[in-house]
Structure formats: C-alpha cells, structure tokens
Design a protein around this motif. Structure first.
Motif, PDB file in Angstrom:
ATOM      1  N   LEU A 141       0.885  -1.170   0.000  1.00  0.00           N
ATOM      2  CA  LEU A 141       0.000   0.000   0.000  1.00  0.00           C
ATOM      3  C   LEU A 141       0.922   1.219   0.000  1.00  0.00           C
ATOM      4  CD1 LEU A 141      -2.479  -0.988   2.898  1.00  0.00           C
ATOM      5  CD2 LEU A 141      -2.519  -1.765   0.522  1.00  0.00           C
ATOM      6  N   GLN A 142       0.565   2.223  -0.776  1.00  0.00           N
ATOM      7  CA  GLN A 142       1.490   3.367  -0.947  1.00  0.00           C
ATOM      8  C   GLN A 142       0.919   4.696  -0.483  1.00  0.00           C
ATOM      9  OE1 GLN A 142       0.198   1.772  -3.811  1.00  0.00           O
ATOM     10  NE2 GLN A 142       1.562   0.043  -3.490  1.00  0.00           N
ATOM     11  N   ILE A 143      -0.381   4.720  -0.170  1.00  0.00           N
ATOM     12  CA  ILE A 143      -1.037   6.006   0.095  1.00  0.00           C
ATOM     13  C   ILE A 143      -1.854   5.909   1.381  1.00  0.00           C
ATOM     14  CG2 ILE A 143      -2.831   7.600  -0.754  1.00  0.00           C
ATOM     15  CD1 ILE A 143      -2.070   6.798  -3.613  1.00  0.00           C
ATOM     16  N   LEU A 144      -1.793   6.981   2.179  1.00  0.00           N
ATOM     17  CA  LEU A 144      -2.696   7.117   3.329  1.00  0.00           C
ATOM     18  C   LEU A 144      -3.621   8.303   3.073  1.00  0.00           C
ATOM     19  CD1 LEU A 144      -0.215   6.388   6.230  1.00  0.00           C
ATOM     20  CD2 LEU A 144      -2.281   5.096   5.682  1.00  0.00           C
ATOM     21  N   SER A 145      -4.879   8.010   2.813  1.00  0.00           N
ATOM     22  CA  SER A 145      -5.860   9.073   2.546  1.00  0.00           C
ATOM     23  C   SER A 145      -6.861   9.101   3.695  1.00  0.00           C
ATOM     24  CB  SER A 145      -6.602   8.776   1.244  1.00  0.00           C
ATOM     25  OG  SER A 145      -7.487   7.702   1.465  1.00  0.00           O
ATOM     26  N   SER A 146      -7.741  10.113   3.684  1.00  0.00           N
ATOM     27  CA  SER A 146      -8.709  10.193   4.793  1.00  0.00           C
ATOM     28  C   SER A 146     -10.045   9.537   4.488  1.00  0.00           C
ATOM     29  CB  SER A 146      -8.963  11.660   5.155  1.00  0.00           C
ATOM     30  OG  SER A 146      -9.696  12.306   4.121  1.00  0.00           O
ATOM     31  N   ASP A 147     -10.453   9.474   3.204  1.00  0.00           N
ATOM     32  CA  ASP A 147     -11.841   9.164   2.839  1.00  0.00           C
ATOM     33  C   ASP A 147     -12.813  10.062   3.621  1.00  0.00           C
ATOM     34  OD1 ASP A 147     -14.013   8.130   1.541  1.00  0.00           O
ATOM     35  OD2 ASP A 147     -13.841   6.110   2.362  1.00  0.00           O
ATOM     36  N   HIS A 148     -12.455  11.331   3.705  1.00  0.00           N
ATOM     37  CA  HIS A 148     -13.332  12.317   4.372  1.00  0.00           C
ATOM     38  C   HIS A 148     -14.726  12.255   3.734  1.00  0.00           C
ATOM     39  CE1 HIS A 148     -14.164  16.247   6.331  1.00  0.00           C
ATOM     40  NE2 HIS A 148     -14.749  16.602   5.199  1.00  0.00           N
ATOM     41  N   ALA A 149     -15.726  11.880   4.529  1.00  0.00           N
ATOM     42  CA  ALA A 149     -17.106  11.782   4.017  1.00  0.00           C
ATOM     43  C   ALA A 149     -18.021  12.204   5.171  1.00  0.00           C
ATOM     44  CB  ALA A 149     -17.406  10.365   3.553  1.00  0.00           C
ATOM     45  N   PRO A 150     -18.175  13.533   5.327  1.00  0.00           N
ATOM     46  CA  PRO A 150     -18.780  14.066   6.548  1.00  0.00           C
ATOM     47  C   PRO A 150     -20.309  14.145   6.503  1.00  0.00           C
ATOM     48  CG  PRO A 150     -18.046  15.861   5.139  1.00  0.00           C
ATOM     49  CD  PRO A 150     -17.751  14.596   4.397  1.00  0.00           C
ATOM     50  N   LEU A 166     -10.438  14.806   7.067  1.00  0.00           N
ATOM     51  CA  LEU A 166      -9.411  15.689   6.484  1.00  0.00           C
ATOM     52  C   LEU A 166      -8.502  16.317   7.533  1.00  0.00           C
ATOM     53  CD1 LEU A 166     -11.262  17.634   3.641  1.00  0.00           C
ATOM     54  CD2 LEU A 166      -8.982  16.628   3.475  1.00  0.00           C
ATOM     55  N   GLU A 167      -9.086  16.742   8.632  1.00  0.00           N
ATOM     56  CA  GLU A 167      -8.307  17.511   9.615  1.00  0.00           C
ATOM     57  C   GLU A 167      -7.445  16.614  10.502  1.00  0.00           C
ATOM     58  OE1 GLU A 167     -10.632  20.607  11.252  1.00  0.00           O
ATOM     59  OE2 GLU A 167      -9.299  20.977  12.955  1.00  0.00           O
ATOM     60  N   MET A 168      -7.947  15.416  10.770  1.00  0.00           N
ATOM     61  CA  MET A 168      -7.247  14.550  11.725  1.00  0.00           C
ATOM     62  C   MET A 168      -6.275  13.579  11.057  1.00  0.00           C
ATOM     63  SD  MET A 168      -7.644  14.993  14.876  1.00  0.00           S
ATOM     64  CE  MET A 168      -7.497  16.718  14.618  1.00  0.00           C
ATOM     65  N   ARG A 169      -6.327  13.457   9.723  1.00  0.00           N
ATOM     66  CA  ARG A 169      -5.470  12.469   9.048  1.00  0.00           C
ATOM     67  C   ARG A 169      -4.000  12.651   9.428  1.00  0.00           C
ATOM     68  NH1 ARG A 169      -2.731  12.074   3.415  1.00  0.00           N
ATOM     69  NH2 ARG A 169      -2.664  14.313   3.707  1.00  0.00           N
ATOM     70  N   MET A 170      -3.478  13.864   9.216  1.00  0.00           N
ATOM     71  CA  MET A 170      -2.038  14.061   9.456  1.00  0.00           C
ATOM     72  C   MET A 170      -1.698  13.965  10.955  1.00  0.00           C
ATOM     73  SD  MET A 170      -0.461  14.743   6.445  1.00  0.00           S
ATOM     74  CE  MET A 170       0.850  15.929   6.631  1.00  0.00           C
ATOM     75  N   PRO A 171      -2.434  14.655  11.841  1.00  0.00           N
ATOM     76  CA  PRO A 171      -2.072  14.545  13.269  1.00  0.00           C
ATOM     77  C   PRO A 171      -2.191  13.120  13.818  1.00  0.00           C
ATOM     78  CG  PRO A 171      -3.454  16.477  12.897  1.00  0.00           C
ATOM     79  CD  PRO A 171      -3.439  15.712  11.602  1.00  0.00           C
ATOM     80  N   MET A 172      -3.243  12.388  13.434  1.00  0.00           N
ATOM     81  CA  MET A 172      -3.383  11.017  13.950  1.00  0.00           C
ATOM     82  C   MET A 172      -2.240  10.135  13.449  1.00  0.00           C
ATOM     83  SD  MET A 172      -5.970  11.132  15.932  1.00  0.00           S
ATOM     84  CE  MET A 172      -5.707   9.447  16.460  1.00  0.00           C
ATOM     85  N   LEU A 173      -1.881  10.318  12.181  1.00  0.00           N
ATOM     86  CA  LEU A 173      -0.831   9.465  11.620  1.00  0.00           C
ATOM     87  C   LEU A 173       0.548   9.867  12.131  1.00  0.00           C
ATOM     88  CD1 LEU A 173      -2.289   9.103   8.031  1.00  0.00           C
ATOM     89  CD2 LEU A 173      -2.086   7.291   9.751  1.00  0.00           C
ATOM     90  N   PHE A 174       0.764  11.168  12.354  1.00  0.00           N
ATOM     91  CA  PHE A 174       2.043  11.599  12.936  1.00  0.00           C
ATOM     92  C   PHE A 174       2.201  10.961  14.318  1.00  0.00           C
ATOM     93  CE2 PHE A 174       4.955  14.126  15.360  1.00  0.00           C
ATOM     94  CZ  PHE A 174       5.943  14.497  14.458  1.00  0.00           C
ATOM     95  N   ASP A 175       1.125  11.049  15.091  1.00  0.00           N
ATOM     96  CA  ASP A 175       1.168  10.472  16.444  1.00  0.00           C
ATOM     97  C   ASP A 175       1.517   8.982  16.380  1.00  0.00           C
ATOM     98  OD1 ASP A 175       0.457  10.462  19.396  1.00  0.00           O
ATOM     99  OD2 ASP A 175      -0.986   9.003  18.616  1.00  0.00           O
ATOM    100  N   ALA A 176       0.826   8.263  15.480  1.00  0.00           N
ATOM    101  CA  ALA A 176       1.055   6.811  15.401  1.00  0.00           C
ATOM    102  C   ALA A 176       2.439   6.482  14.838  1.00  0.00           C
ATOM    103  CB  ALA A 176      -0.031   6.170  14.534  1.00  0.00           C
ATOM    104  N   MET A 177       2.808   7.189  13.777  1.00  0.00           N
ATOM    105  CA  MET A 177       4.007   6.788  13.027  1.00  0.00           C
ATOM    106  C   MET A 177       5.291   7.371  13.580  1.00  0.00           C
ATOM    107  SD  MET A 177       2.453   7.003   9.163  1.00  0.00           S
ATOM    108  CE  MET A 177       3.834   6.195   8.387  1.00  0.00           C
ATOM    109  N   VAL A 178       5.193   8.584  14.131  1.00  0.00           N
ATOM    110  CA  VAL A 178       6.405   9.259  14.602  1.00  0.00           C
ATOM    111  C   VAL A 178       6.447   9.240  16.132  1.00  0.00           C
ATOM    112  CG1 VAL A 178       7.794  11.354  14.451  1.00  0.00           C
ATOM    113  CG2 VAL A 178       6.297  10.706  12.523  1.00  0.00           C
TER     114      VAL A 178
END
Ligand code: DUC
Ligand code: ZN
Ligand code: ZN
Length: 487
Positions: free
Chosen positions: A313-322, A349-361
């Motif tokens: 898998l190469q991409i982490l997207s949000s599938d933002h569907a509010p 959309l808003e939580m994708r990067m912060p949640m993944l930073f927390d998990a990955m970094v």
C-alpha cells in the motif's frame, strides 16, 4: 538597498522528506521553494522554526467534498469548510470527486463541481472523475476529453445501488481510461454479497449500528479485489484500490503486484487506528463511526501497517465523508434508523495528518520519512499533482511547521462542518502549527488567514502511474486470436 534574496526564509528547523531528515533553512521565492541550505541570506519574512519539523504539506487524495451521496444526501461540507479543516490539519492539496449521477452528463458534472471549488476552496485541489452513468456519451466522448484536459483519475463504485457500475460498464470505463491516460480508482466490494447480508440482518431485526460491520463481510472485499485485478490484468489498465481494510485484501494486492500487475492501493487512519468495536455503543451513537468498508479487527491493523511498510500500500488518505449527527445527515431517516439507512462516512481531512504523525512518529511506527512519503510525497507522485508533496527546489512552497512535542487531547471541535470528531477523547503528540500554501501563511496561531476561493485547480499530465505495462493479455493479442483487434 538590495531587495532580500527570498520572500520568506524558514530558519533553524529540521526538514523531513520521504528519504531524509536534515537540519537546514528553506528559502521561498514567488510561492516556490528556491533554496535549501544552512545559513541562507535573509528573507523579507523570517519564520523561526527552532524546535519544529518542516514538512511538505499533506496531500489527501480521497475526500468527498460538497458531494451528493448515492442516497441523495448532500455531505456536510462545502469546499470552504472542508478545505479550511484540511488546512488546520496540515493538508495543502486534496483530490475530491466530481461525482456523476445516473442520467447526468459527466462534462456538465465537472463544470458544475469546478464552479463550487472555485468559489470555496482554500487549498489547491484536483478532481477524480466519478462515473455512475456509463453511457456511450460518457465512455466514448466525455471521459477521454476530460482526462486529456488534465483530470487524470477516474473513480468507480462496485457497490451502492445508486452509483454502482456492473462488470461490463467497469470494463468499458477501464478501457476508456487506459486509452486516454488515467488511473482508475475503485471502491471494491461485492455488491450482491453486501445486499444479501444486509437483507438477512434486517429481516432478523439486527439493525443497530454494530451490525453494519457484519453486513460487509471480509469476503466482499477479497472477491471484488480479485475480480477488479483480473480486469486490470486483462486490459492492462493501471488501478488504485481504495480503502483497503482487511489483511486478506492486502495479501491479494501483494500477490498481484508481485506478478507485475500495475496496482496502487491506499488505506485510511480509521482502518489503522479503529476496530469495529467503535460501532458498538449505546443507542444510535455508533452511527457516527459507520463508514464503508467498516473498521475491522486488531489483526487487520497489524497487517495493514505491515503492508504499508512493505510498499504493498502506498497512500494514506482520509476518505473524508462528513455527515452531521442530526436530521440533515446520519439521522436523516429518523432518530433511530436501521444501519442500512445511515449515511456512510466520517470526517477525516483535519485529523489524518495529526493522527498518523502520532502513530508513526510519536509512537514509533514506520517513522518520520515514511510518514511524509505516505501522506504527501507518494500520493502527489502517483496522481501526478504538479509541484506538490515534496520539499524540493522548484516545488510549490506548501509547507507545515510541525510541533513534534505538543500533546493535545482531542475534542469534537474541528474546523469542518460535521459537528463531531471520531477521534475525540484521544491524546496525541505532534501538531501542525503554521501552514503555508504556495509560500503564503494560511494558518498561524490557531487562525485561518486565507480567503475562500484562493485555492487553485491542479490539472495533471499523464504520468508513470497511468501508463499501461505493455503486457498484452492473450485474449487481446491479434496474432493469437484469428487477427481480432479488440483494443
Ligand atoms: N465510504 C464511506 O464511508 N463514505 C463515502 C463513500 C464510501 O465509500
Ligand atoms: Zn469508497
Ligand atoms: Zn470514499
């Protein structure tokens, strides 16, 4: 007096790319990255990045914005509210869906959708062409013309009554896209199986949100992936499989990629960081977490992390569907609707990067460079977004100054229009502090500094991901088929 060498210098930070992490300054001129180095000359504006990471802005290539659902429900966000929310989360480019409905013209759909984006978007954007009315005009005329005009990806649903395309139409779309030079993105679940399970559950009175997960058997994903991959191989059409949710699904992709089939694939934070247990809450509350495919099991999370590490898998997207948790959205069919009548999707959309930073970094899964690659660099490259997704000379200065130490306990407050945050209550470390789009500060000190409509449409050239492999399936080789020319 000479004018400053740069419009802006970001000084004293730690730059992270998909391949390295280095201490350096970054100079911006005319909206682009003009220099990276130590001790750059002064800029007209100086940003102190001491103690901060300097990252490329996030690229979210799967978001439903201002889109009518298959069920006829408008989602909760306009371009303005969705892209505002994205910006606060450190995302500076999105690809959303120009979504055709049955009976509608694809060309008209794109025109109307582009007008909404022009009016509202705060960050840069591109469109996937979503085909739900695969008539001759769409397949033979509109689709190739729109692809050649720079909309280099196509989306189809293999399920959902109102938008699903059958196998023949899917083949038509795949062939048309291949010839015109587009990547075909697919929501791949077996439609018959989902309907059959949904009806059995409903007949027996199993209608609570938690049964949504039961109604999407893992086999529905696996079967649809196999069928889609078979079509991709037959036609030599590159595909991107959306929101992989199961260990078995990831294994099917790995095996096919190993055989040389040109497949890209993504997963989303809610498959990595949630399980189906989210749906099992008192009353109708679990409706907030209903999305398709559903969240799965802890073992699937582990398998998906592994698949990301291995490159399957190469991409982490949000599938933002509010959809709001009220009568305009999740509860549009009443206060206690059966799960089948609850709109699918969550804000992301808003939580994708912060949640993944927390998990990955912060928590150490896969690390900083892989975070940058999966959330920005690879999606921009695969979808050919010009000048996006990397800290490189000549690229757009879409940049996030990230505070790696800041710990935040999440609440329901987001900058979109959904009214809840599916990650509320969790504490995460690492936060996007200042966001630049093409060199302009668009978020700083918790405030938005950009106007609705200041985002730009990104038209795309056909790049590597859209190119067929050149391996002709035997059925399409005229020499082996009595001279029949089938392409
Ligand atoms: N899944 C969702 O959860 N929402 C939007 C569409 C989809 O496929
Ligand atoms: Zn989908
Ligand atoms: Zn989606």
């Amino acid at each position: 007096m000479t004018s400053p060498a740069f419009d802006t210098v970001i000084r004293g930070g730690t730059l992270a790319t998909a391949s390295e992490v280095v201490r350096a300054d970054l100079g911006i001129r005319d909206g682009r990255i003009a220099a990276i180095g130590i001790g750059l000359p002064e800029g007209a504006q100086e940003l102190d990045a001491t103690g901060r990471l300097v990252l490329p802005g996030g690229v979210d290539t799967h978001c439903h914005i201002e889109q009518l659902s298959g069920g006829g429900l408008m989602n909760a966000d306009t371009f303005e509210t969705a892209t505002r929310s994205a910006a606060f989360g450190g995302t500076t480019s999105v690809i959303s869906f120009a979504a055709q409905h049955r009976g509608a013209s694809l060309a008209r759909t794109v025109e109307d959708y582009a007008a909404l984006a022009r009016k509202g978007a705060i960050i840069d954007y591109a469109f996937h062409l979503m085909v739900a009315n695969p008539d001759a005009q769409t397949i033979a005329t509109d689709l190739p013309a729109l692809i050649q005009a720079g909309h280099r990806s196509v989306k189809v649903f293999m399920t959902y009554d109102a938008v699903q395309v059958d196998d023949q139409a899917l083949l038509d779309v795949m062939l048309s896209a291949r010839e015109a030079g587009a990547l075909v993105c697919v929501h791949a679940e077996n439609h018959g199986l989902l309907k059959w399970m949904g009806e059995r559950l409903a007949k027996r009175g199993y209608t609570a949100p938690k049964y949504h997960a039961v109604s999407h058997p893992r086999a529905a994903e696996v079967e649809a992936f196999h069928r889609l991959i078979a079509f991709s191989e037959l036609l030599d059409t590159p595909i991107c499989i959306f929101h992989v949710s199961t260990a078995e699904g990831a294994a099917v992709i790995r095996e096919a990629r190993g055989r040389g089939v040109k497949i890209y694939a993504e997963t989303c934070p809610h498959y990595l960081l949630m399980t189906a247990a989210e749906l099992d809450r008192p009353g109708i509350e679990g409706a907030k977490w209903i999305c398709s495919p559903p969240q799965r099991e802890t073992a699937d999370q582990e398998a998906l992390w592994r698949a990301l590490a291995l490159g399957d898998l190469q991409i982490l997207s949000s599938d933002h569907a509010p959809y709001r948790f009220d009568a305009s959205g999740k509860l549009s069919a009443g206060a206690n609707p059966p799960f089948k009548q609850i709109a699918n999707g969550m804000p992301g959309l808003e939580m994708r990067m912060p949640m993944l930073f927390d998990a990955m970094v912060s928590r150490g899964r896969l690390g900083l460079s892989k975070f940058v690659e999966l959330t920005a660099t690879a999606p921009a490259r695969i979808y050919d977004l010009p000048g996006k997704g990397a800290l490189a000379i000549g690229f757009d200065a879409d940049i996030v100054l990230w505070d790696p130490q800041k710990t935040v306990t999440l609440t329901d407050a987001l900058h979109c229009n959904t009214g809840y945050n599916p990650f509320a209550g969790r504490s995460i470390t690492g936060w996007p502090e200042t966001v630049l789009r093409r060199g302009e500060i668009i978020v700083a000190d918790g405030a938005l500094r950009a106007e609705a409509g200041s985002g730009r449409l990104l038209l795309r050239e056909a790049g590597e991901a859209t190119r067929p492999t050149g391996r002709l399936a035997p059925e399409f080789d005229p020499a082996r088929n009595f001279g029949a020319e089938l392409y």
